[in-house]
Design a protein around this motif. Structure first.
Motif, PDB file in Angstrom:
ATOM      1  N   ARG A 167      12.528  20.054  71.585  1.00  0.00           N
ATOM      2  CA  ARG A 167      12.834  21.177  72.179  1.00  0.00           C
ATOM      3  C   ARG A 167      12.585  21.666  73.754  1.00  0.00           C
ATOM      4  O   ARG A 167      13.543  21.485  74.292  1.00  0.00           O
ATOM      5  N   ASP A 168      11.255  20.992  74.146  1.00  0.00           N
ATOM      6  CA  ASP A 168      10.871  20.959  75.365  1.00  0.00           C
ATOM      7  C   ASP A 168      12.344  20.042  75.684  1.00  0.00           C
ATOM      8  O   ASP A 168      13.408  20.077  77.531  1.00  0.00           O
ATOM      9  N   ALA A 169      12.736  18.976  75.876  1.00  0.00           N
ATOM     10  CA  ALA A 169      13.614  18.263  76.190  1.00  0.00           C
ATOM     11  C   ALA A 169      15.142  18.622  76.296  1.00  0.00           C
ATOM     12  O   ALA A 169      15.602  18.249  76.511  1.00  0.00           O
ATOM     13  N   VAL A 170      15.934  19.573  74.765  1.00  0.00           N
ATOM     14  CA  VAL A 170      16.824  19.748  74.800  1.00  0.00           C
ATOM     15  C   VAL A 170      16.523  20.906  75.791  1.00  0.00           C
ATOM     16  O   VAL A 170      18.131  21.288  76.342  1.00  0.00           O
ATOM     17  N   ALA A 171      15.889  21.709  75.797  1.00  0.00           N
ATOM     18  CA  ALA A 171      16.119  23.082  77.325  1.00  0.00           C
ATOM     19  C   ALA A 171      15.903  22.412  78.465  1.00  0.00           C
ATOM     20  O   ALA A 171      16.754  23.106  79.445  1.00  0.00           O
ATOM     21  N   LEU A 172      16.040  20.829  79.045  1.00  0.00           N
ATOM     22  CA  LEU A 172      16.328  19.947  80.522  1.00  0.00           C
ATOM     23  C   LEU A 172      17.961  20.034  80.330  1.00  0.00           C
ATOM     24  O   LEU A 172      18.381  19.269  81.491  1.00  0.00           O
ATOM     25  N   ILE A 173      18.789  19.466  79.072  1.00  0.00           N
ATOM     26  CA  ILE A 173      19.623  19.082  78.845  1.00  0.00           C
ATOM     27  C   ILE A 173      20.400  20.110  79.682  1.00  0.00           C
ATOM     28  O   ILE A 173      20.617  21.071  80.326  1.00  0.00           O
ATOM     29  N   ASP A 174      21.372  19.364  81.119  1.00  0.00           N
ATOM     30  CA  ASP A 174      21.625  20.295  82.262  1.00  0.00           C
ATOM     31  C   ASP A 174      22.418  21.258  81.560  1.00  0.00           C
ATOM     32  O   ASP A 174      22.193  22.942  82.133  1.00  0.00           O
ATOM     33  N   GLY A 175      23.395  21.215  80.902  1.00  0.00           N
ATOM     34  CA  GLY A 175      24.891  22.191  80.645  1.00  0.00           C
ATOM     35  C   GLY A 175      24.390  23.326  80.026  1.00  0.00           C
ATOM     36  O   GLY A 175      24.496  24.890  79.230  1.00  0.00           O
ATOM     37  N   LEU A 176      23.260  22.588  78.618  1.00  0.00           N
ATOM     38  CA  LEU A 176      22.516  24.247  77.655  1.00  0.00           C
ATOM     39  C   LEU A 176      21.081  24.851  78.833  1.00  0.00           C
ATOM     40  O   LEU A 176      21.260  25.975  78.261  1.00  0.00           O
ATOM     41  N   ALA A 177      20.265  24.185  79.717  1.00  0.00           N
ATOM     42  CA  ALA A 177      19.504  24.800  80.350  1.00  0.00           C
ATOM     43  C   ALA A 177      20.791  26.039  81.432  1.00  0.00           C
ATOM     44  O   ALA A 177      20.329  27.350  81.238  1.00  0.00           O
ATOM     45  N   ALA A 178      21.479  25.550  81.538  1.00  0.00           N
ATOM     46  CA  ALA A 178      22.165  26.773  82.466  1.00  0.00           C
ATOM     47  C   ALA A 178      23.408  27.047  81.698  1.00  0.00           C
ATOM     48  O   ALA A 178      22.804  28.280  82.140  1.00  0.00           O
ATOM     49  N   TYR A 179      23.452  27.435  80.154  1.00  0.00           N
ATOM     50  CA  TYR A 179      23.714  28.312  79.550  1.00  0.00           C
ATOM     51  C   TYR A 179      23.060  29.235  79.101  1.00  0.00           C
ATOM     52  O   TYR A 179      22.505  30.331  79.064  1.00  0.00           O
ATOM     53  N   VAL A 180      21.727  29.189  78.789  1.00  0.00           N
ATOM     54  CA  VAL A 180      20.956  29.249  77.872  1.00  0.00           C
ATOM     55  C   VAL A 180      19.813  30.595  78.969  1.00  0.00           C
ATOM     56  O   VAL A 180      19.168  31.335  79.332  1.00  0.00           O
ATOM     57  N   ALA A 181      20.142  29.633  80.701  1.00  0.00           N
ATOM     58  CA  ALA A 181      19.804  30.724  81.876  1.00  0.00           C
ATOM     59  C   ALA A 181      20.582  31.786  82.022  1.00  0.00           C
ATOM     60  O   ALA A 181      20.283  33.155  83.257  1.00  0.00           O
ATOM     61  N   SER A 182      21.722  31.498  81.543  1.00  0.00           N
ATOM     62  CA  SER A 182      22.703  33.032  82.306  1.00  0.00           C
ATOM     63  C   SER A 182      23.112  34.373  81.230  1.00  0.00           C
ATOM     64  O   SER A 182      22.589  33.582  80.324  1.00  0.00           O
ATOM     65  N   GLU A 183      23.577  34.733  81.896  1.00  0.00           N
ATOM     66  CA  GLU A 183      24.607  35.826  81.245  1.00  0.00           C
ATOM     67  C   GLU A 183      24.599  36.273  79.255  1.00  0.00           C
ATOM     68  O   GLU A 183      25.560  36.930  78.619  1.00  0.00           O
ATOM     69  N   ASP A 184      25.637  34.464  79.431  1.00  0.00           N
ATOM     70  CA  ASP A 184      25.931  34.136  78.236  1.00  0.00           C
ATOM     71  C   ASP A 184      25.757  34.195  77.324  1.00  0.00           C
ATOM     72  O   ASP A 184      26.148  34.399  76.062  1.00  0.00           O
TER      73      ASP A 184
END
Lengths: 238, 238
Positions: free
Chosen positions: A202-219
């Motif tokens: 889970r922690d490693a997936v959270a660091l995948i660039d595109g996913l990290a950007a999406y999760v931090a976004s308002e999307d």
């Protein structure tokens, strides 16, 4: 290229498993019902029934004239098309199998707060939900988590199911863990130490660039009590 | 060649969808837990966890060193390997999608008699089951059946989803209809005329040589009240 994703506009729901995979893979999509509304989604589904094979339910992804539904099927198809994840045929098949196991537990998570019928209100099935939640927390989470922990130990090194290469299974496992932590924070805190590989994944997936950007976004729509993972404190316990 | 099928020895259950497909396709299999017992199945599952990716649950099919689980995944894999069903890529994908829709309704059928938890006895969740059954009969069966009827109308001519060529979707639809007729005979009789293509498909599948021979044989375990499709008269109504 960009795909059209159709899913209910106000929840993460099953659509979120597709979104997270696409975000991690750098695949672009248009979230059609969020640009329009739920009515547009229903209209689109009706129109597809006139044209040929149609989705039973959202989410579905549209690529030109072709539409594909069912989360496990969508992420498998995208993985093949965009060459993400396993190269080995047996590994590919095992990842699909694991993705289908996630489909099963996601269905069970929803049935915890809607054990009698998805068309009834939670308040009208609360007693059954409290019983279902106890069984889910004590029997089902450990059974599935034992299975996923075992799967993550097959390839050496981790942190993903294939080792250093992430796949659709890992992004879906990320969402499963995030969702369960939202819905059952006490239970998840109590079992966390038993599943080091799941949480490391889970922690490693959270660091995948595109996913990290999406999760931090308002999307990313926040978890809420209309989705699959709902936090009802009375359904949680350590 | 022959496969090893592992599934609980005393019920049709989810294993039956795999058996019917293989029977129709003329694929041979050994029903391992029926030759031995349920204990042997549990032992086999445990051993697989030591070796690599392992099934979460039966049924699974073994081909040499490779094992594959999840009904929709197994019949899809067999279809590809034995060249059964669709030749067109989009058709193949649509059939997998429909097979996954069957997986979903099969899960719902089971949850009707076990709405609270599969580990509790039916008698301990009977009130919830009666409520769940009403919703299932009145809302869920029509919703899924509308969908399958629509799918059967996409290709001209019938009786199968691809027209004159049968596929894994058709053999699974056969079992779904047979099971629902066993579990909910009054409800199924009441709606039969609304779904002419579904019942025509069921009847046509029943005539596929290998499947007909299997269904008439003692290898087919009768429906019973330990399986997925259970006839509890109190859960049925027109």
């Amino acid at each position: 290229m960009s795909y059209d994703l159709w899913y209910w506009p106000s929840i993460q729901g099953r659509g979120e498993f597709v979104r997270l995979f696409m975000a991690a893979a750098g695949i672009e999509w248009r979230d059609c019902a969020r640009e329009k509304d739920a009515e547009a989604l229903l209209d689109d589904m009706d129109e597809r029934k006139e044209k040929g094979f149609a989705p039973y339910a959202p989410p579905y992804l549209v690529d030109g004239d072709f539409a594909i539904a069912q989360v496990a099927h969508i992420v498998t198809w995208l993985s093949e098309k965009h060459d993400i994840g396993a190269a080995d045929e047996a590994d590919k098949l095992h990842l699909i199998q694991l993705q289908l196991d996630i489909t099963d537990i996601v269905e069970e998570v929803h049935s915890v707060h809607h054990p009698v019928a998805s068309s009834l209100y939670y308040d009208d099935q609360k007693d059954a939900a409290e019983q279902a939640a106890e069984k889910f927390r004590e029997e089902r989470i450990p059974k599935y988590f034992d299975h996923f922990e075992q799967a993550l130990g097959v390839k050496d090194g981790g942190p993903f199911s294939l080792g250093s290469t992430w796949s659709h299974f890992d992004t879906s496992l990320f969402q499963l863990v995030e969702g369960l932590e939202y819905a059952f924070p006490r239970r998840m805190a109590a079992i966390k130490d038993d599943y080091p590989m799941i949480f490391a994944c889970r922690d490693a997936v959270a660091l995948i660039d595109g996913l990290a950007a999406y999760v931090a976004s308002e999307d990313r729509i926040p978890f809420n009590e209309d989705g699959i993972f709902r936090h009802y404190p009375e359904l949680d316990a350590a």
